[in-house]
Design a protein around this motif. Structure first.
Motif, PDB file in Angstrom:
ATOM      1  N   TYR A   1       0.844  -1.191   0.000  1.00 27.68           N
ATOM      2  CA  TYR A   1       0.000   0.000   0.000  1.00 27.68           C
ATOM      3  C   TYR A   1       0.881   1.243   0.000  1.00 27.68           C
ATOM      4  O   TYR A   1       2.005   1.228   0.488  1.00 27.68           O
ATOM      5  CB  TYR A   1      -0.867   0.064   1.266  1.00 27.68           C
ATOM      6  CG  TYR A   1      -1.929  -0.988   1.390  1.00 27.68           C
ATOM      7  CD1 TYR A   1      -1.672  -2.199   2.021  1.00 27.68           C
ATOM      8  CD2 TYR A   1      -3.214  -0.755   0.897  1.00 27.68           C
ATOM      9  CE1 TYR A   1      -2.667  -3.157   2.162  1.00 27.68           C
ATOM     10  CE2 TYR A   1      -4.212  -1.706   1.035  1.00 27.68           C
ATOM     11  CZ  TYR A   1      -3.928  -2.901   1.668  1.00 27.68           C
ATOM     12  OH  TYR A   1      -4.920  -3.847   1.801  1.00 27.68           O
TER      13      TYR A   1
ATOM     14  N   GLN B   1       0.528   5.379   1.313  1.00 27.10           N
ATOM     15  CA  GLN B   1      -0.301   6.270   2.107  1.00 27.10           C
ATOM     16  C   GLN B   1       0.238   7.685   1.956  1.00 27.10           C
ATOM     17  O   GLN B   1       1.328   8.009   2.415  1.00 27.10           O
ATOM     18  CB  GLN B   1      -0.296   5.862   3.585  1.00 27.10           C
ATOM     19  CG  GLN B   1      -1.221   6.703   4.437  1.00 27.10           C
ATOM     20  CD  GLN B   1      -1.263   6.242   5.881  1.00 27.10           C
ATOM     21  OE1 GLN B   1      -0.265   5.792   6.441  1.00 27.10           O
ATOM     22  NE2 GLN B   1      -2.425   6.343   6.509  1.00 27.10           N
TER      23      GLN B   1
ATOM     24  N   GLY C   1      -2.471  12.584   5.103  1.00 27.51           N
ATOM     25  CA  GLY C   1      -3.878  12.844   5.369  1.00 27.51           C
ATOM     26  C   GLY C   1      -4.830  11.955   4.608  1.00 27.51           C
ATOM     27  O   GLY C   1      -6.030  12.223   4.572  1.00 27.51           O
ATOM     28  N   MET C   2      -4.325  10.903   4.021  1.00 32.95           N
ATOM     29  CA  MET C   2      -5.176  10.031   3.219  1.00 32.95           C
ATOM     30  C   MET C   2      -5.138   8.607   3.755  1.00 32.95           C
ATOM     31  O   MET C   2      -4.328   8.264   4.609  1.00 32.95           O
ATOM     32  CB  MET C   2      -4.697  10.043   1.752  1.00 32.95           C
ATOM     33  CG  MET C   2      -4.676  11.418   1.122  1.00 32.95           C
ATOM     34  SD  MET C   2      -6.302  12.180   1.066  1.00 32.95           S
ATOM     35  CE  MET C   2      -7.090  11.179  -0.187  1.00 32.95           C
ATOM     36  N   GLY C   3      -6.029   7.793   3.194  1.00 33.01           N
ATOM     37  CA  GLY C   3      -6.052   6.386   3.564  1.00 33.01           C
ATOM     38  C   GLY C   3      -5.026   5.594   2.774  1.00 33.01           C
ATOM     39  O   GLY C   3      -4.139   6.140   2.128  1.00 33.01           O
ATOM     40  N   LEU C   4      -5.175   4.297   2.834  1.00 32.20           N
ATOM     41  CA  LEU C   4      -4.250   3.386   2.160  1.00 32.20           C
ATOM     42  C   LEU C   4      -4.767   3.047   0.769  1.00 32.20           C
ATOM     43  O   LEU C   4      -5.940   2.689   0.617  1.00 32.20           O
ATOM     44  CB  LEU C   4      -4.108   2.106   2.979  1.00 32.20           C
ATOM     45  CG  LEU C   4      -3.534   2.282   4.382  1.00 32.20           C
ATOM     46  CD1 LEU C   4      -3.764   1.028   5.198  1.00 32.20           C
ATOM     47  CD2 LEU C   4      -2.065   2.595   4.311  1.00 32.20           C
TER      48      LEU C   4
ATOM     49  N   LEU D   1      -4.082   0.500  -2.454  1.00 27.04           N
ATOM     50  CA  LEU D   1      -3.434  -0.769  -2.780  1.00 27.04           C
ATOM     51  C   LEU D   1      -2.667  -0.649  -4.097  1.00 27.04           C
ATOM     52  O   LEU D   1      -3.239  -0.266  -5.123  1.00 27.04           O
ATOM     53  CB  LEU D   1      -4.483  -1.866  -2.874  1.00 27.04           C
ATOM     54  CG  LEU D   1      -4.001  -3.280  -3.142  1.00 27.04           C
ATOM     55  CD1 LEU D   1      -3.146  -3.778  -1.975  1.00 27.04           C
ATOM     56  CD2 LEU D   1      -5.168  -4.210  -3.391  1.00 27.04           C
TER      57      LEU D   1
ATOM     58  N   PHE E   1       3.556   0.847   2.865  1.00 27.53           N
ATOM     59  CA  PHE E   1       3.327  -0.205   3.855  1.00 27.53           C
ATOM     60  C   PHE E   1       3.152  -1.546   3.159  1.00 27.53           C
ATOM     61  O   PHE E   1       2.400  -1.669   2.194  1.00 27.53           O
ATOM     62  CB  PHE E   1       2.081   0.083   4.691  1.00 27.53           C
ATOM     63  CG  PHE E   1       2.240   1.230   5.642  1.00 27.53           C
ATOM     64  CD1 PHE E   1       1.716   2.472   5.337  1.00 27.53           C
ATOM     65  CD2 PHE E   1       2.914   1.061   6.836  1.00 27.53           C
ATOM     66  CE1 PHE E   1       1.855   3.534   6.214  1.00 27.53           C
ATOM     67  CE2 PHE E   1       3.065   2.126   7.715  1.00 27.53           C
ATOM     68  CZ  PHE E   1       2.542   3.361   7.402  1.00 27.53           C
TER      69      PHE E   1
ATOM     70  N   PHE F   1       0.555  -5.373   9.391  1.00 29.86           N
ATOM     71  CA  PHE F   1       1.315  -4.376   8.656  1.00 29.86           C
ATOM     72  C   PHE F   1       2.741  -4.238   9.165  1.00 29.86           C
ATOM     73  O   PHE F   1       3.014  -4.393  10.362  1.00 29.86           O
ATOM     74  CB  PHE F   1       0.625  -3.005   8.754  1.00 29.86           C
ATOM     75  CG  PHE F   1      -0.602  -2.880   7.904  1.00 29.86           C
ATOM     76  CD1 PHE F   1      -1.821  -3.359   8.356  1.00 29.86           C
ATOM     77  CD2 PHE F   1      -0.537  -2.299   6.652  1.00 29.86           C
ATOM     78  CE1 PHE F   1      -2.958  -3.263   7.569  1.00 29.86           C
ATOM     79  CE2 PHE F   1      -1.671  -2.191   5.859  1.00 29.86           C
ATOM     80  CZ  PHE F   1      -2.879  -2.674   6.317  1.00 29.86           C
TER      81      PHE F   1
ATOM     82  N   PRO G   1       6.211  -1.630   9.491  1.00 30.25           N
ATOM     83  CA  PRO G   1       6.351  -0.280  10.047  1.00 30.25           C
ATOM     84  C   PRO G   1       6.389   0.822   9.003  1.00 30.25           C
ATOM     85  O   PRO G   1       6.303   1.996   9.337  1.00 30.25           O
ATOM     86  CB  PRO G   1       7.679  -0.348  10.807  1.00 30.25           C
ATOM     87  CG  PRO G   1       8.454  -1.397  10.089  1.00 30.25           C
ATOM     88  CD  PRO G   1       7.454  -2.413   9.630  1.00 30.25           C
TER      89      PRO G   1
END
Lengths: 112, 115
Positions: B35, B37, B40-43, B45, B90, B106, B108
């Motif tokens: 992923y 990131q 300020g956003m999500g993950l 794919l 990630f 996940f 680090p």
């Protein structure tokens, strides 16, 4: 309270209060939902999950509520602690796919 | 178990350079994911794999490549790095064992900056 702007939605609470983090999901066919917690500088960590045949599930200090009618998911954290400060993500998925879709996330700030 | 490990933790690349982000898991998980990131956003794919020798594109695969020669390793290759690839990456893994939900573990993260 909760605010939405250009950045992550943010929820600020006082230590000891209960927190409610909301998530609107997109796919009415999704049959499982997961909440993740992401602390600053770390990867997301599983908190709790719920299947679509349930409307409530409880864990340690956390409760997830699912309202399929309005495609809404919430995470309730009881007696919020400073260590709960993090970004919380909801994810939805179909049982056969194992490829969940993540929401944008909500930043929880807990004030001592 | 170490879980999911990623190297490097940080990297700065110049535009046009290439690099490989390493990911290893020691939980014998069959599924692995990459992923990105953005702030300020999500993950989102990038790629995923359901087992050794099998990979598939996710939502944002352009500019990346992956391979899965072993169960444990799932490296992500960036060719011709661009500023738009500045992000935190990630890696995750999960075990498909017939249960209907999917707890992902996940790593680090790797913070990549392209200048």
């Amino acid at each position: 309270g909760e605010s939405v702007g250009l950045h992550l939605p943010t929820l600020s609470v006082q230590e000891g209060d209960n927190s409610i983090i909301n998530c609107a999901y997109s796919n009415s066919a999704s049959d499982y939902f997961i909440w993740y917690k992401q602390e600053s500088g770390k990867g997301p960590q599983f908190i709790i999950d719920i299947r679509s045949n349930m409307d409530k599930r409880q864990g340690q200090r956390v409760t997830v509520l699912l309202n399929k009618t309005v495609k809404h998911l919430s995470l309730q954290i009881a007696a919020t602690q400073p260590g709960d400060s993090a970004v919380y993500f909801c994810a939805e998925g179909l049982g056969g796919s194992y490829i969940p879709t993540f929401g944008r996330g909500t930043s929880l700030i807990v004030h001592p | 178990n170490a879980g999911v490990t990623q190297t490097p933790k940080f990297r700065i690349l110049k535009i046009g350079q290439s690099m490989t982000l390493q990911c290893t898991q020691d939980m014998n998980h069959n599924y692995m994911y990459w992923y990105r990131q953005d702030p300020g956003m999500g993950l989102k794919l990038i790629y995923y794999s359901v087992g050794a020798g099998i990979t598939d594109k996710g939502e944002v695969p352009n500019g990346y490549n992956v391979s899965r020669s072993t169960t444990e390793d799932f490296p992500l290759r960036l060719e011709l790095a661009a500023p738009s690839q500045t992000s935190v990456y990630f890696c995750a893994s999960s075990l498909r064992d017939g249960s209907s939900y999917n707890e992902q573990f996940f790593g680090p993260g790797t913070r990549l900056t392209v200048l």
